[in-house]
Design an enzyme around this catalytic site. Structure first.
Site, short mmCIF file in Angstrom:
data_model
loop_
_atom_site.label_atom_id
_atom_site.label_comp_id
_atom_site.label_asym_id
_atom_site.label_seq_id
_atom_site.Cartn_x
_atom_site.Cartn_y
_atom_site.Cartn_z
N LYS A 1 0.84 -1.20 0.00
CA LYS A 1 0.00 0.00 0.00
C LYS A 1 0.87 1.25 0.00
O LYS A 1 1.56 1.55 0.98
CB LYS A 1 -0.91 0.04 1.23
N THR B 1 6.70 7.34 13.60
CA THR B 1 6.88 6.54 14.80
C THR B 1 5.53 6.27 15.47
O THR B 1 5.29 5.18 15.98
CB THR B 1 7.86 7.25 15.77
N GLU C 1 10.40 0.82 10.01
CA GLU C 1 11.41 1.84 9.68
C GLU C 1 10.76 3.17 10.02
O GLU C 1 9.86 3.60 9.30
CB GLU C 1 11.68 1.74 8.17
N CYS D 1 13.75 10.50 6.48
CA CYS D 1 13.80 10.02 7.85
C CYS D 1 15.21 10.15 8.42
O CYS D 1 15.38 10.34 9.62
CB CYS D 1 13.29 8.59 7.95
N GLU E 1 10.71 15.13 15.39
CA GLU E 1 10.93 15.09 13.94
C GLU E 1 10.02 16.10 13.25
O GLU E 1 8.81 16.06 13.41
CB GLU E 1 10.63 13.68 13.43
P1 NAI Z 1 2.09 8.02 8.42
O1 NAI Z 1 2.95 7.16 9.27
O2 NAI Z 1 0.68 8.28 8.84
O3 NAI Z 1 2.02 7.41 6.93
C1 NAI Z 1 2.87 6.42 6.40
C2 NAI Z 1 2.07 5.32 5.75
O4 NAI Z 1 1.30 4.64 6.74
C3 NAI Z 1 1.04 5.78 4.71
O5 NAI Z 1 0.98 4.85 3.67
C4 NAI Z 1 -0.25 5.79 5.50
O6 NAI Z 1 -1.40 5.64 4.68
C5 NAI Z 1 -0.07 4.57 6.37
N1 NAI Z 1 -0.88 4.56 7.61
C6 NAI Z 1 -1.39 5.61 8.29
N2 NAI Z 1 -2.06 5.19 9.38
C7 NAI Z 1 -1.96 3.84 9.39
C8 NAI Z 1 -2.43 2.82 10.29
N3 NAI Z 1 -3.12 3.10 11.38
N4 NAI Z 1 -2.13 1.53 10.00
C9 NAI Z 1 -1.40 1.21 8.92
N5 NAI Z 1 -0.95 2.13 8.04
C10 NAI Z 1 -1.21 3.44 8.28
O7 NAI Z 1 2.85 9.37 8.22
P2 NAI Z 1 2.23 10.80 7.78
O8 NAI Z 1 0.99 11.10 8.56
O9 NAI Z 1 2.13 10.82 6.32
O10 NAI Z 1 3.38 11.77 8.26
C11 NAI Z 1 3.42 12.22 9.61
C12 NAI Z 1 4.83 12.35 10.10
O11 NAI Z 1 5.47 11.09 10.05
C13 NAI Z 1 5.72 13.22 9.26
O12 NAI Z 1 5.58 14.55 9.61
C14 NAI Z 1 7.08 12.67 9.55
O13 NAI Z 1 7.58 13.25 10.73
C15 NAI Z 1 6.84 11.22 9.77
N6 NAI Z 1 7.16 10.39 8.59
C16 NAI Z 1 8.28 9.63 8.63
C17 NAI Z 1 8.63 8.88 7.52
C18 NAI Z 1 9.85 8.06 7.52
O14 NAI Z 1 10.33 7.69 6.46
N7 NAI Z 1 10.40 7.72 8.65
C19 NAI Z 1 7.84 8.90 6.30
C20 NAI Z 1 6.64 9.68 6.37
C21 NAI Z 1 6.34 10.41 7.49
#
Ligand code: NAI
Ligand code: MG
Length: 490
Positions: free
Chosen positions: A195, A249, A269, A303, A400
Site C-alpha cells: 500500500k 513513529t 522503519e 527520515c 521530527e
Molecule cells: P504516516 O505514518 O501516517 O504514513 C505512512 C504510511 O502509513 C502511509 O501509507 C499511510 O497511509 C499509512 N498509515 C497511516 N495510518 C496507518 C495505520 N493506522 N495503520 C497502517 N498504516 C497506516 O505518516 P504521515 O501522517 O504521512 O506523516 C506524519 C509524520 O510522520 C511526518 O511529519 C514525519 O515526521 C513522519 N514520517 C516519517 C517517515 C519516515 O520515512 N520515517 C515517512 C513519512 C512520514
C-alpha cells in the site's frame, strides 16, 4: 580595444538561471486508477476513489481507488494463492529472472517514472531522475542476484519464505520505498500486498503496469491504494504473515500494538532526528555542503535527514556565515525545473506541521533565520530555515519536523558533542565531519544510530543495510541483513 568591465570577485546573489523545465510529453497519467489485484486492474468493491494532487500547483493529477476491507481481503487472497501454488514452488533461479526483468524495464522507463514521481510528490526532478529511480532499479538488480543464493547467505539455516507480506510505505521516496520493500520479499519467495501513501500513489501504480508487462505470475505482487484505514486493515488481516512498514513513529507504535500476541513478524522503519557534528579540524566548505544536502535534500522529507547540527565552538562563526551564504543560493520552486534545489512540500498537512514547528521554535526562544528567496504563489512551499541558539530541551531539537528546518547548537569537547547527539529518542543516522580518521572511528562508535556517514551524507547503496535504534525502528532493510526478515531460518 574596448575597456572591459572590471571583474568582480564578490559573491553576487542576483544571478538567475533560465527556466529548464523537464518535458511531460512522454508521460501518460490515467484519469482514474483501479486496484492491482491478482495481475489485473480491478474496480474497488468499496466503490470509492480519492484524488492525488500535484503539491507544486494544487491541481488534481488523477483519481485513485480507496481499498476497503473487502478489497484488502481479495488482495491477500490472491497473494496467498500465488505464494502457495506458484512463487514458493518456482526454482529460485526463475524467480530471479523475473526480478531482473522488473529492474531492466524500470531502467528503460526511468524518465517516465522520474517525471511522475516529481509531479505527484513535489520533489525536484533532478533528485527523482538521479537518485530515486536509479536507486530503485539498483535495488531490484541487487536482490535479483540473491534469489538463488539464499543458501549461501545463510549457510546451514535452510531458509524458506514466510508467505504473504503486507507492506506499507510513505510519501517521501515513493518508488524507492516500494523497491526496498518488494525486491527482497520477491527474492526470498514471498508474495506481496503493498500500500503506497495516499499523497503519492502514482509511481507504485505505474510499477503495477510494469509488473504486468514483466509477466509476473498473477497475485505475486498486489498493489492497493488507500489511506490509514486501508493500511490498518492490511496489517490486521489474519492471513498476512509479515508486516513491513515505513512511516511515522506514532503509526509504527500502533502497528506494533495491534499485532502484539499474533504470530506475525514485522519490521518497522520509523522517524529520525539525526545529528551532524562538525569538528574544528573539518574542511568547512565540504562540511557545509554536506549539511545542506543532509537537511534540504528532498525538502527535508527524509527520515535520516541531518536535522540537528552540532558545531564545535571555535569554528561556529565561520560555519554559520558560510551556511547562510550557501542557503541563500538555493533555488526553491518548480520541482519540474532541472535547476531547482528545493521543491514543494508534499502536502498541505505536512506544510501545516512544519509551520507549527516554526512557531514552536520561535516561542521556545531559538533565533529563526530564513533565506530571502521568493516562493511560488500556488502550491505548498517552505523556505530553507535555520534555528540558531537552539537548546537540548527545545521541541524543535527533540521532535521530527520532516521539513527543511535545521536546529543548530554548539559543543566544546568531543564528549559533549557525543552526549548531545545521543540525547534523542531516535537513532537512525548521523554525520561526522573531521580531518582525522581516528576521530571518525572514535566518534562513530559512540553515536547510537544505525547509519553514520563520515565527511559525506545521504549516501545509499542497495548492498548496505539501513535501519534504526530506539524509536527509529525495528529490523534492517538493504544488503544481506535485509533478506533475513523475509525468511524462516531453521
Ligand atoms: P504516516 O505514518 O501516517 O504514513 C505512512 C504510511 O502509513 C502511509 O501509507 C499511510 O497511509 C499509512 N498509515 C497511516 N495510518 C496507518 C495505520 N493506522 N495503520 C497502517 N498504516 C497506516 O505518516 P504521515 O501522517 O504521512 O506523516 C506524519 C509524520 O510522520 C511526518 O511529519 C514525519 O515526521 C513522519 N514520517 C516519517 C517517515 C519516515 O520515512 N520515517 C515517512 C513519512 C512520514
Ligand atoms: Mg500527489
Amino acid at each position: 580595444m574596448a575597456k572591459s568591465k572590471k571583474p568582480t570577485l564578490e559573491f553576487d546573489t542576483d544571478w538567475t538561471y533560465d527556466p529548464a523545465p523537464e518535458s511531460t510529453d512522454h508521460v501518460t497519467i490515467n484519469e482514474r486508477y483501479k486496484l492491482f489485484i491478482n495481475g489485473r486492474f480491478v474496480a474497488p468493491k468499496s466503490r470509492t476513489y480519492f484524488d492525488t494532487i500535484n503539491p507544486a500547483t494544487g491541481k488534481k493529477l488523477a483519481e485513485v481507488a480507496a481499498a476497503g476491507e473487502a478489497d484488502v481481503n481479495a488482495a491477500v487472497r490472491a497473494a496467498r494463492k500465488a505464494a502457495d501454488t506458484i512463487w514458493s514452488k518456482m526454482p529460485a533461479r526463475e524467480r530471479g529472472k523475473y526480478i531482473y526483468r522488473i529492474a531492466r524495464l524500470l531502467q528503460e522507463r526511468a524518465r517516465e517514472f522520474a517525471v511522475i514521481e516529481t509531479l505527484d510528490g513535489g520533489k525536484p526532478i533532478r533528485e527523482s531522475r538521479d537518485i530515486d529511480i536509479p536507486l530503485a532499479a539498483n535495488h531490484f538488480f541487487y536482490y535479483a542476484g540473491w534469489a538463488d543464493k539464499l543458501a549461501y547467505a545463510f549457510p546451514g539455516k535452510n531458509p524458506s519464505p514466510i508467505g504473504v507480506v503486507g507492506q506499507i510505505i510513505p510519501w517521501n521516496f515513493p518508488l524507492l520505498m516500494a523497491a526496498w520493500k518488494i525486491a527482497p520479499a520477491l527474492a526470498t519467495g514471498n508474495t506481496v500486498v503493498l500500500k503506497p501513501a495516499e499523497t503519492t500513489p502514482l509511481t507504485a501504480l505505474k510499477l503495477a503496469e510494469l509488473i504486468q508487462e514483466a509477466d509476473l505470475p498473477p497475485g505475486v505482487v498486489n498493489i492497493i491504494t488507500g489511506a490509514g484505514a486501508t493500511g490498518a486493515a492490511l496489517v490486521q488481516h489474519p492471513d498476512v504473515d509479515k508486516v513491513a512498514f515505513t512511516g511515522s513513529t506514532s503509526v509504527g507504535k500502533m502497528i506494533q500494538q495491534s499485532i502484539a500476541g499474533t504470530r506475525k513478524k514485522y519490521t518497522l522503519e520509523l522517524g529520525g532526528k539525526a545529528a551532524n557534528i562538525i569538528f574544528e579540524d573539518a574542511t568547512i566548505d565540504q562540511a557545509v555542503e554536506g549539511i545542506i544536502n543532509g537537511i534540504f535534500f528532498n525538502q527535508g522529507h527524509v527520515c535520516c535527514a541531518g536535522s540537528r547540527l552540532f558545531v564545535q565552538e571555535s569554528v561556529y562563526p565561520q560555519v554559520i556565515r558560510r551556511l547562510k551564504d550557501r542557503m541563500e543560493t538555493l533555488i526553491v520552486g518548480d520541482p519540474m525545473d532541472k535547476n531547482t534545489d528545493i521543491g514543494a512540500i508534499n502536502s498541505k498537512e505536512q506544510l501545516d506541521t512544519i509551520k507549527k514547528y516554526l512557531r514552536i521554535g520561535q516561542k521556545e526562544g531559538a533565533d529563526m533565520y530564513q533565506t530571502s528567496c521568493s516562493l511560488p504563489r500556488k502550491g505548498y512551499w517552505c523556505r530553507p530555515t535555520l534555528f540558531l541558539n537552539a537548546s537540548q530541551s527545545h521541541r524543535i531539537v527533540q521532535e521530527e519536523i520532516f521539513g527543511p528546518v535545521l536546529a543548530v547548537q554548539t559543543f566544546r569537547t568531543p564528549e559533549e558533542g557525543i552526549a548531545k547527539a545521543n540525547n534523542t529518542p531516535y537513532g537512525l543516522s548521523g554525520g561526522v565531519w573531521t580531518d582525522k580518521g581516528s576521530k571518525i572511528f572514535k566518534i562513530t562508535s559512540q553515536i547510537r544510530a544505525g547509519v553514520i556517514w563520515a565527511n559525506t551524507y545521504n549516501k545509499f547503496d542497495p548492498s548496505s543495510p539501513f535501519g534504526g535504534y530506539k524509536e527509529s525502528g525495528v529490523g534492517r532493510e538493504g544488503g544481506l541483513h535485509g533478506l533475513a526478515p523475509y525468511l524462516n531460518l531453521g
